[in-house]
Design an enzyme around this catalytic site. Structure first.
Site, PDB file in Angstrom:
ATOM      1  N   CYS A 161      42.001  26.556  58.658  1.00  0.00           N
ATOM      2  CA  CYS A 161      40.926  25.704  59.126  1.00  0.00           C
ATOM      3  C   CYS A 161      39.614  26.271  58.600  1.00  0.00           C
ATOM      4  CB  CYS A 161      40.906  25.670  60.640  1.00  0.00           C
ATOM      5  SG  CYS A 161      40.831  27.295  61.360  1.00  0.00           S
ATOM      6  N   GLN A 210      47.956  28.479  43.534  1.00  0.00           N
ATOM      7  CA  GLN A 210      48.988  29.188  44.303  1.00  0.00           C
ATOM      8  C   GLN A 210      50.138  29.666  43.433  1.00  0.00           C
ATOM      9  OE1 GLN A 210      48.940  30.307  47.291  1.00  0.00           O
ATOM     10  NE2 GLN A 210      47.140  29.257  48.096  1.00  0.00           N
ATOM     11  N   HIS A 214      41.170  35.356  43.599  1.00  0.00           N
ATOM     12  CA  HIS A 214      41.414  36.129  44.830  1.00  0.00           C
ATOM     13  C   HIS A 214      42.821  35.981  45.383  1.00  0.00           C
ATOM     14  CE1 HIS A 214      40.909  32.991  48.095  1.00  0.00           C
ATOM     15  NE2 HIS A 214      40.287  32.360  47.131  1.00  0.00           N
TER      16      HIS A 214
HETATM   17  N1  PLP Z   1      43.698  25.147  45.310  1.00  0.00           N
HETATM   18  C1  PLP Z   1      44.639  25.658  46.117  1.00  0.00           C
HETATM   19  C2  PLP Z   1      46.031  25.147  46.028  1.00  0.00           C
HETATM   20  C3  PLP Z   1      44.315  26.658  47.032  1.00  0.00           C
HETATM   21  O1  PLP Z   1      45.249  27.153  47.841  1.00  0.00           O
HETATM   22  C4  PLP Z   1      42.976  27.113  47.088  1.00  0.00           C
HETATM   23  C5  PLP Z   1      42.572  28.160  48.070  1.00  0.00           C
HETATM   24  O2  PLP Z   1      42.979  28.158  49.194  1.00  0.00           O
HETATM   25  C6  PLP Z   1      42.033  26.555  46.217  1.00  0.00           C
HETATM   26  C7  PLP Z   1      42.433  25.581  45.343  1.00  0.00           C
HETATM   27  C8  PLP Z   1      40.590  26.988  46.221  1.00  0.00           C
HETATM   28  O3  PLP Z   1      40.406  28.194  45.540  1.00  0.00           O
HETATM   29  P1  PLP Z   1      39.080  29.071  45.839  1.00  0.00           P
HETATM   30  O4  PLP Z   1      39.283  29.686  47.186  1.00  0.00           O
HETATM   31  O5  PLP Z   1      39.072  30.087  44.741  1.00  0.00           O
HETATM   32  O6  PLP Z   1      37.927  28.151  45.768  1.00  0.00           O
END
Ligand code: PLP
Length: 386
Positions: free
Chosen positions: A323, A177, A199
């Protein structure tokens, strides 16, 4: 079609123009990056250029970047008992209780070896608690996120690194993030392993990276087979995905400071509007937060209903953590911060991005004003009116 206002950038971001162009160009360079011929070398060039961009964005070195299928895989790869530095496996994992599900799952550690680090009501991890946990056992791998996905709270990672290293352990940081929103330097923060995802910064979904410090740490591969990614992750590289990631990270970093200053001004405008609601709370507002994130709660508000009502009005927001199964769980982040059930289901997350405009923010405030009366009203039985 109804015009939409998208305020859920922490869930995902639109593909950047630069990433789209890089991916489009990469589709035609079909060579296998492991091949020695010209076709292969051209594809290899794209992969290595992107590796430089990713490394630059986090103050790392290109040869310390392993491309993965996203933040989830990067976290899982990092959380392993065996890394190159320690001759013996690390048996214990300590994770903060506000981590993303992919960290809370413990990676390749047995769950009974995973300890949860408490957080303060402010949303910051408890460093005294970390000291205590570290003193209780042999050197541990510790995982603390740089910024929380729900509150945006920026964690004291440099201080944590000091404590962890003093105790002989290693520090993994989920910066999924934080990237593109605040300055990150793996070196300045003294981090051993750092995860990012494409992404959230306008790259393609299904792409991420684990970045190592310069200290020989190499978690054992999660996906084994061919020797790709210096043996760190087997499988022919996703060349267009990697090229898109590289372009996105470069675009995100260029102009980040000005862009995020603008976003923060908009976020503050949004919060000024939301604060007018009696009894409302903006979580973690007393500490340093990501410039784009607001987690807003009002006791008795049913966040999942509010999300649907906002959606019907053309505004995309989210309820605390997203969710995955269609069922909204109470926010584990707010639970960890010590909030009770009246608040853990009552939080709405507004997250802004580089395309957000003042008109978007004003529309969100207006929509909240329109909906809040009914959303906060209940009949005598306590049942919701929606
Ligand atoms: N770590 C955090 C803090 C996230 O907000 C997210 C995604 O929501 C992820 C890891 C996972 O990333 P990915 O969607 O690329 O697997």
């Amino acid at each position: 079609m109804q015009e939409r206002t998208y305020l859920d950038w922490n869930a995902t971001a639109p593909l950047r123009r630069e990433a789209r162009a890089a991916m489009a160009a990469a589709w035609d360079l079909f060579g296998n990056p492991s091949s020695v011929h010209a076709e292969g070398r051209r594809a290899r060039g794209l992969v290595e250029d992107a590796r430089v961009s990713v490394a630059d964005a986090v103050g790392g070195r290109p040869h310390n970047v392993i491309f993965t299928s996203g933040g989830t895989e990067a976290n899982t790869l990092a959380l392993t008992p065996s890394s190159g530095k320690h001759k013996q496996d690390i048996d214990n994992l300590i994770v903060s209780s506000i981590e993303h599900a992919s960290v809370l799952a413990g990676g390749r550690f047995a769950l009974d070896r995973v300890a949860r680090l408490p957080v303060h009501r402010s949303g910051l991890v408890d460093l005294d608690g970390l000291r205590t946990l570290l003193a209780q056992g042999p050197p541990a791998l510790v995982s603390i996120m740089l910024a929380n996905n729900e509150t945006g709270a920026i964690q004291p990672v440099a201080e944590a690194a000091h404590l962890v290293h003093e105790a002989g352990g290693l520090l993994h940081v989920d910066a999924v993030q934080a990237i593109g929103k605040i300055h990150i330097s793996i070196k300045e923060l003294n981090i051993d392993l750092l995860s990012i995802s494409a992404h959230k910064i306008g790259g393609p979904k299904g792409m991420g990276a684990l970045v190592f410090a310069e200290n020989q740490i190499r978690p054992s591969a999660l996906i084994r087979g061919g020797g790709q990614e210096q043996g760190g992750r087997a499988g022919t590289e996703n060349v267009p995905g990697i090229a898109g990631f590289g372009a996105a990270v470069m675009a995100a970093e260029t102009g980040r400071t000005t862009n995020m200053a603008r976003v923060q001004t908009l976020r503050n405008r949004l919060e000024d509007g939301l604060r007018q609601t009696p009894g409302s709370v903006i979580f973690s507002q007393e500490i340093a937060r990501l410039p784009n994130t607001t987690l807003f709660g009002v006791p008795t508000l049913k966040a999942e209903t509010a999300v649907i009502r906002f959606d019907l009005e053309g505004v995309a927001v989210s309820s605390g953590s997203a969710c995955s199964s269609g069922k909204v769980q109470p926010s584990h982040v707010l639970e960890a911060m010590g909030y009770g059930p009246e608040m853990t289901r009552s939080a709405l997350r507004f997250s802004l991005g580089w395309e957000t405009t003042e008109a978007d923010v004003d529309r969100a405030i207006k929509t909240w004003r329109k909906l809040s009366g009914a959303l906060l009203r209940r009949d005598e039985t306590g049942l919701e009116l929606f």
